[in-house]
Design a protein around this motif. Structure first.
Motif, short mmCIF file in Angstrom:
data_model
loop_
_atom_site.label_atom_id
_atom_site.label_comp_id
_atom_site.label_asym_id
_atom_site.label_seq_id
_atom_site.Cartn_x
_atom_site.Cartn_y
_atom_site.Cartn_z
N ARG A 23 66.88 75.44 56.57
CA ARG A 23 65.50 75.73 56.91
C ARG A 23 65.09 77.11 56.40
N ASP A 24 63.81 77.21 56.11
CA ASP A 24 63.26 78.48 55.67
C ASP A 24 63.21 79.44 56.85
N THR A 25 63.76 80.65 56.69
CA THR A 25 63.82 81.62 57.79
C THR A 25 62.85 82.78 57.59
N THR A 26 61.85 82.58 56.75
CA THR A 26 60.86 83.64 56.57
C THR A 26 60.01 83.78 57.83
N PRO A 27 59.38 84.94 58.03
CA PRO A 27 58.56 85.12 59.25
C PRO A 27 57.47 84.07 59.36
N SER A 28 57.27 83.58 60.58
CA SER A 28 56.26 82.55 60.79
C SER A 28 54.87 83.13 60.70
N VAL A 29 53.93 82.28 60.36
CA VAL A 29 52.54 82.70 60.23
C VAL A 29 51.93 82.86 61.62
N VAL A 30 51.29 84.01 61.85
CA VAL A 30 50.63 84.26 63.13
C VAL A 30 49.28 83.56 63.11
N ARG A 31 49.08 82.68 64.05
CA ARG A 31 47.85 81.90 64.11
C ARG A 31 46.96 82.45 65.20
N ASP A 32 45.67 82.52 64.90
CA ASP A 32 44.70 83.00 65.88
C ASP A 32 44.60 82.02 67.05
N ASP A 33 44.19 82.56 68.19
CA ASP A 33 44.00 81.71 69.36
C ASP A 33 42.91 80.69 69.11
N ASP A 34 43.04 79.54 69.76
CA ASP A 34 42.02 78.51 69.67
C ASP A 34 40.77 78.97 70.43
N LEU A 35 39.66 79.08 69.73
CA LEU A 35 38.42 79.58 70.31
C LEU A 35 37.48 78.47 70.74
N GLY A 36 37.97 77.24 70.79
CA GLY A 36 37.10 76.13 71.17
C GLY A 36 36.58 76.27 72.59
N LEU A 37 37.48 76.57 73.54
CA LEU A 37 37.07 76.69 74.94
C LEU A 37 36.14 77.89 75.16
N PRO A 38 36.47 79.11 74.66
CA PRO A 38 35.53 80.22 74.86
C PRO A 38 34.15 79.96 74.26
N ARG A 39 34.10 79.33 73.09
CA ARG A 39 32.79 79.07 72.48
C ARG A 39 32.02 78.00 73.24
N PHE A 40 32.71 77.02 73.77
CA PHE A 40 32.04 76.02 74.59
C PHE A 40 31.46 76.66 75.84
N ILE A 41 32.27 77.53 76.49
CA ILE A 41 31.78 78.22 77.69
C ILE A 41 30.64 79.16 77.33
N GLY A 42 30.71 79.80 76.15
CA GLY A 42 29.63 80.67 75.73
C GLY A 42 28.32 79.93 75.50
N ALA A 77 23.44 83.91 86.97
CA ALA A 77 24.74 84.56 87.21
C ALA A 77 25.87 83.79 86.53
N LEU A 78 25.87 82.46 86.67
CA LEU A 78 26.90 81.65 86.01
C LEU A 78 26.79 81.73 84.49
N GLY A 79 25.56 81.75 83.98
CA GLY A 79 25.37 81.84 82.54
C GLY A 79 25.86 83.16 81.98
N ILE A 80 25.55 84.25 82.66
CA ILE A 80 26.02 85.56 82.19
C ILE A 80 27.55 85.63 82.27
N GLY A 81 28.12 85.02 83.30
CA GLY A 81 29.58 84.97 83.38
C GLY A 81 30.19 84.23 82.20
N GLY A 82 29.58 83.12 81.79
CA GLY A 82 30.07 82.40 80.62
C GLY A 82 29.93 83.21 79.34
N LEU A 83 28.84 83.93 79.19
CA LEU A 83 28.66 84.78 78.01
C LEU A 83 29.69 85.90 77.97
N LEU A 84 29.97 86.49 79.11
CA LEU A 84 30.97 87.55 79.15
C LEU A 84 32.37 87.01 78.84
N PHE A 85 32.66 85.80 79.30
CA PHE A 85 33.95 85.18 78.98
C PHE A 85 34.08 84.98 77.47
#
Length: 517
Positions: A23-42, A77-85
């Motif tokens: 197996r290839d032992t080179t450093p693994s690629v760092v993947r960004d977090d999945d932003l689907g949930l934060p964008r949906f909440i936003g 209040a709930l909407g602003i909370g979602g935007l802040l998240f």
């Protein structure tokens, strides 16, 4: 040595045919977090904010709509909370810059409302909205700074944050010293908001930065100056009521608060460093904001009942805040909030194995215990913030001022009893690595102290005066009740202070015993 061993080629070994490929032992690629949930909440938060904001605007303009004013506020209040998240987790340059501009725009609007309120143009309306707008501005700016990577942009926003805080401090404390009527409530609100803004400026740059370190020391200088001025003016002869009773004592409390925040930010002692570590772990987790939102929603119920009583035809004797503070809506959440705050303090360290690493540092067990205790106690006091903000809304909205001095004695009682609760939870957290197992005995202990309040009123005969007096000394609700009458009796503080010392001592001994296992 034989020359054959040097010149002769080593024998080449053949790899087995059935051996799987390497197996290839080179450093693994760092993947960004999945932003689907934060964008949906936003997106959901933006829709709720727009929908609830339009309905609330129609109500303020006198045009009734189907959605009630209360539900409109909840939607906003709930909407602003979602935007802040969304703002806290989405690092995309378009989104983070958008939220940065929203924070800057809210800062300008909040400053304009404060100026509009200070010149006497409808101070109730302006004061009612200025504080929430400035608090929202700070939250959006901090979310922006959390994700912004461009150094010049970060620096510009940080300077704006620190400059706004310094200006609020100068206007709030300077105006409050020049004209006492300005101190309550506008000057006090500005002084506290300025303190939060400057503390956020120091935290965003880090105490290693020279400018941030000087700003933290500047808070100490301002606090000492305020205390000195209040003391001098309190001892000056006056033909009217003592300055200490009206404004001096309150200014001294604010000055000591500035000194405490400065010490927490700038001190380099092990206790201060570890306390900042605990506070960072708490406020960088969703638990802090969920707890704040939950406590705010629960305390909104007694506040609504308090307002109905306040604006009814029934006469209310001072201190009127007693009808708001001592209620089951304020007592029951404390029984849940404290175990939630303390159950992870040492249990999580045991589970993750970080306690052994922490104990290898040149710190004693007492330092570790004291820092965790202070971090949890400060977090507990921050959770009480919605309780105080609701009370500030009355004078900010143009209502009649009330006697604030019982609130100072009540704050002392909240700190002392909160320390007893937190030290108890810290001890039970030191016994196990299971957070639920540390939650339950802490909850039971606070419930037992609630039973001490119930027993003299329904079980024990009132003629047994010794037992009744003993149980009242052990009941934290009786202590809250007496302090809200303006009575701060030292002997009533003896039992909770003893619990502080007792459980902290036991926690230190538990850590010392684990060290030798």
């Amino acid at each position: 040595m034989s020359t054959k061993a040097i010149t002769e080629k080593p024998e080449e070994r053949q790899m087995p045919a059935d051996l799987p490929p390497r197996r290839d032992t080179t450093p693994s690629v760092v993947r960004d977090d999945d932003l689907g949930l934060p964008r949906f909440i936003g997106i959901a938060g933006a829709m709720l904010t727009i929908f609830g904001g339009m309905a609330l605007g129609f109500h303020l303009w006198g045009r009734p709509v189907q959605l009630s004013r209360g539900l409109s506020i909840i939607c906003v209040a709930l909407g602003i909370g979602g935007l802040l998240f969304h703002a806290a987790f989405d690092r995309d340059v378009q989104f983070r810059r958008l939220y940065g501009m929203i924070g800057g725009a809210l800062l300008v609007v909040g400053a304009a409302l404060l100026i509009y309120s200070s010149v006497g143009k409808d101070p109730g309306m302006a004061g009612r909205f200025s504080v929430p707008v400035l608090v929202l501005s700070l939250l959006f700016v901090l979310s922006f700074l959390r994700n912004e990577t461009d150094p010049p942009v970060r620096q510009m926003v940080q300077y704006a944050l620190g400059g706004a805080g310094a200006l609020m401090i100068v206007i709030g404390l300077g105006g409050g010293n020049v004209r006492g009527e300005f101190l309550l409530p506008a000057g006090l609100v500005l002084a506290l908001l300025g303190l939060v803004y400057v503390a956020a400026f120091v935290g965003s740059r880090g105490i290693a930065d020279d400018l941030a370190y000087r700003a933290a020391l500047g808070l100490a200088a301002v606090g000492a100056l305020v205390i000195l001025v209040a003391l001098v003016r309190s001892f000056l002869p006056s033909s009217t009521v003592s300055y200490f009773k009206t404004y001096g004592f309150l200014l001294m409390v604010v000055g000591f608060l500035y000194l405490g925040v400065s010490a927490l930010l700038a001190a380099e002692s092990p206790v201060a460093v570890l306390t900042r570590r605990e506070l960072g772990a708490f406020f960088y987790s969703p638990m802090a904001y969920l707890t704040l939102i939950g406590f705010g929603l629960v305390t909104a119920l007694p506040y609504g009942l308090f307002l109905n009583t306040l604006f009814s035809d029934r006469a209310m004797a001072e201190p009127i805040v007693r009808n708001y503070a001592v209620s089951w809506f304020a007592v029951i959440p404390v029984m849940v909030v404290v175990p939630v705050l303390t159950m992870r303090l040492l249990s999580e360290e045991y589970r993750s194995g970080t306690l052994e690493v922490l104990m290898t540092a040149p710190v004693s067990e007492a330092t570790v215990v004291l820092s965790k205790f202070l971090g949890a106690l400060i977090s507990y006091l921050v959770v009480w913030l919605p309780f105080w903000l609701y009370l500030l809304a009355i004078p900010l909205a143009g209502g009649s001022p009330f006697d604030y001095r019982p609130l100072v004695s009540f704050l002392i009682a909240v700190i002392v009893t909160g320390g007893a609760f937190v030290s108890m939870g810290l001890f039970f957290s030191s016994l196990t690595r299971n957070q639920i197992a540390s939650f339950m005995p802490t909850f039971a202990g606070i419930l037992m102290m609630l039973v001490f309040y119930i027993l003299p009123r329904g079980v024990i005969d009132a003629s047994r005066t010794n037992w009744v007096a003993l149980l009242k000394h052990m009941s934290y609700i009786d202590l809250w009740d007496s302090t809200l009458e303006g009575k701060l009796v030292p002997r009533m503080l003896l039992f909770p202070l003893s619990l502080n010392v007792f459980f902290l001592f036991l926690t230190v001994k538990v850590l010392e015993s684990r060290k030798w296992r």
